[in-house]
Enzyme design. Structure first.
Site, PDB file in Angstrom:
ATOM      1  N   GLN A  81      32.249 -42.748  -4.857  1.00  9.07           N
ATOM      2  CA  GLN A  81      31.741 -43.679  -5.859  1.00  9.07           C
ATOM      3  C   GLN A  81      30.218 -43.648  -5.954  1.00  9.07           C
ATOM      4  O   GLN A  81      29.527 -43.210  -5.041  1.00  9.07           O
ATOM      5  CB  GLN A  81      32.183 -45.103  -5.516  1.00  9.07           C
ATOM      6  CG  GLN A  81      33.644 -45.394  -5.770  1.00  9.07           C
ATOM      7  CD  GLN A  81      33.936 -46.863  -5.583  1.00  9.07           C
ATOM      8  OE1 GLN A  81      34.540 -47.259  -4.602  1.00  9.07           O
ATOM      9  NE2 GLN A  81      33.497 -47.687  -6.517  1.00  9.07           N
ATOM     10  N   HIS A  82      29.721 -44.154  -7.075  1.00  3.86           N
ATOM     11  CA  HIS A  82      28.322 -44.561  -7.287  1.00  3.86           C
ATOM     12  C   HIS A  82      27.328 -43.421  -7.520  1.00  3.86           C
ATOM     13  O   HIS A  82      26.207 -43.682  -7.924  1.00  3.86           O
ATOM     14  CB  HIS A  82      27.791 -45.400  -6.121  1.00  3.86           C
ATOM     15  CG  HIS A  82      28.625 -46.567  -5.741  1.00  3.86           C
ATOM     16  ND1 HIS A  82      28.980 -47.549  -6.632  1.00  3.86           N
ATOM     17  CD2 HIS A  82      29.164 -46.918  -4.544  1.00  3.86           C
ATOM     18  CE1 HIS A  82      29.706 -48.459  -6.001  1.00  3.86           C
ATOM     19  NE2 HIS A  82      29.842 -48.093  -4.738  1.00  3.86           N
ATOM     20  N   ASP A 239      36.978 -43.042  -4.991  1.00  2.34           N
ATOM     21  CA  ASP A 239      37.744 -42.790  -3.765  1.00  2.34           C
ATOM     22  C   ASP A 239      38.458 -44.026  -3.242  1.00  2.34           C
ATOM     23  O   ASP A 239      39.614 -43.940  -2.791  1.00  2.34           O
ATOM     24  CB  ASP A 239      36.856 -42.171  -2.684  1.00  2.34           C
ATOM     25  CG  ASP A 239      35.580 -42.954  -2.401  1.00  2.34           C
ATOM     26  OD1 ASP A 239      35.354 -44.027  -2.996  1.00  2.34           O
ATOM     27  OD2 ASP A 239      34.789 -42.470  -1.556  1.00  2.34           O
TER      28      ASP A 239
END
Length: 482
Positions: A81-82, A239
């Site tokens: 992520q991110h 994820d």
């Protein structure tokens, strides 16, 4: 191993360090082939990776699956992520991707939080108060520190978006991963125009957010034919959302993930909005929500304590009154970014094994406090003290971790036998798309949570009280800037 029934699907986990690919029998959940390839991450305070490495690793990992991969009818990519991926007009990376654990954007985060009106405003609108991990803070950092790179960017993507687009030739993302950007509002389930203006990000640079069960496209022709052209491609997701799919979670089933950092989450029917910022109000990969909290110090911190004591990680001893708060790298939950590790109550009779057990206690204590906040935010009446904890991650294999969780939680513990849950969740998403099923129901049909079960034991209130008292009394010390 029984003969596969088919059809085959592929689930991909593109994580920080490597890419894993599983070819799974959609009918039974049997893994028929697997592959893995590494990535590199820049050292020091820069946590960056060239996205082209992810693409090469995806091709290598799927290629290792051999003929089974070519027979797959659908594929889905889950990713870390991110991360901020910036692309030029030719679809090539402008610069290396800024990863989730690159926290140089802390000053920009502070300005963004203030600019929208504070933490309450972010929680109400976005569902989360952004941490420096969030993508919106990284874009603000890029504009401020590398304006030429920002100006050269014609598309902004998340890691899983980048790989899905490379497979299909079409831009897309999903609500789960989008909910960790900071510019997708859970209150409206859309990109937030005011936040985009605040971050100076043109919405035309962002991909469309596809709905649950919607296809991202099909595999286009690839130069080495590692996947069959025309193979169905699901939206993919982040994820954590994929792991929840891989477990087939129902509301009220709490999860403790014991890795380098610790993560606790539960699927919820209620939209989270924690103004303290402790609980991230993510969307899941379906139509619900995934309130999640994270601790920074988990298996790596306890292993470091074991190394300092010259003991094996399982070499713990009960007894004594020593208390440890193993916040070796600062801590996120509780919010103590400048903290260091703390030991209290050492005596002549204290043994190394007791100190190591105290480190386990301190790490699990922080996780269970975070879990209490997650379950309170979920507001689901089925999330009772009787619900077993699903214990996953590398630490779930350790007896000391498992027994510490049992003793401090007072709950039953279940350790799923299934491994690589992120890739399995992506495979379940691909299977759900292919067969028109709910992907979480697919995972439940695959029985991914089956494994060893452990009955609850009496909760160790004395240790919990000692830890809570130490944390409260040492608050000023732990909060000091270096």
């Amino acid at each position: 191993m029984t003969a596969p029934e088919g059809p085959f699907v592929i689930g991909v986990d593109s994580s920080t360090q490597s890419t894993k690919a599983l070819v799974v029998d959609a009918a039974t959940g049997q893994v028929v082939a697997r592959g893995q390839a590494p990535h590199t991450v820049s050292p020091g305070d820069r946590r960056e990776t060239d996205p082209e490495e992810w693409w090469l690793a995806l091709r290598a990992a799927v290629g290792q699956c051999g003929r089974a991969a070519g027979e797959a009818a659908a594929v889905s990519v889950a990713g870390q992520q991110h991360g901020l991926v910036t692309l030029d007009a030719m679809g090539r990376p402008v610069r290396p991707a800024l990863l989730w654990n690159d926290v140089r954007s802390a000053p920009q985060r502070d300005r963004l939080v203030s600019g929208l009106g504070g933490q309450q405003a972010w929680a109400e609108r976005v569902g989360s108060v952004p941490a420096p991990a969030f993508t919106v803070t990284k874009w603000a950092w890029l504009r401020e520190n590398e304006p030429e790179a920002a100006q050269s960017t014609t598309a902004v993507r998340l890691p899983h978006d980048f790989l899905t687009e490379r497979l299909t030739g079409r831009a897309s993302t999903d609500r789960g991963d989008a909910s960790g950007t900071g510019w997708w509002a859970s209150s409206t389930e859309s990109y937030d125009e005011e936040i985009l203006r605040l971050a100076e990000l043109d919405p035309a640079l962002l991909p469309p957010v596809l709905g649950t069960g919607e296809a991202a496209g099909t595999v286009r022709e690839t130069e080495d034919g590692f996947l069959t052209a025309g193979t169905l491609v699901a939206t993919g997701t982040g994820d954590n959302m994929a792991a929840a799919l891989g477990l087939g979670l129902l509301p009220g089933q709490p999860v403790l993930s014991l890795g380098t950092s610790g993560t606790v989450y539960a699927v919820s029917n209620r939209r989270p909005a924690d103004p303290t910022g402790t609980v991230a109000g993510f969307a899941d990969a379906r139509t619900g929500w995934l309130p999640l909290a994270c601790t920074l110090n988990c298996t790596l911190a306890v292993d470091r304590m074991a190394a300092l004591l010259s003991r094996d990680r399982e070499d713990v001893e009960a007894g004594g009154r020593v208390t440890a708060l193993p916040f070796l790298d600062g801590e996120r939950t509780p919010d103590l970014p400048y903290a260091t590790g703390l030991l209290n109550g050492l005596q002549h009779a204290t043994t190394g094994g007791q100190v190591l057990q105290a480190a386990y206690d301190g790490a699990v204590f922080a996780l269970l406090r975070a879990l209490d906040l997650v379950l309170a935010e979920s507001g689901d009446s089925s999330a009772t003290q009787d619900a077993p904890l699903l214990l996953i991650g590398g630490g779930a294999k350790g007896t000391a971790w498992r027994e510490t969780v049992r003793r401090l939680s007072g709950r039953a513990v279940q350790v799923p036998s299934a491994q690589e849950l992120v890739a399995l969740g992506a495979a379940a998403q691909a299977a759900g798309l292919l067969m028109g099923e709910d992907p979480a129901a697919v995972a439940r049909r695959w029985r991914t949570t089956e494994g060893a079960s452990y009955e609850p034991v009496e909760r160790d209130e004395a240790t919990l009280d000692r830890l809570a008292g130490t944390l409260e009394n040492a608050g000023a010390l732990l909060g000091q800037r270096p």
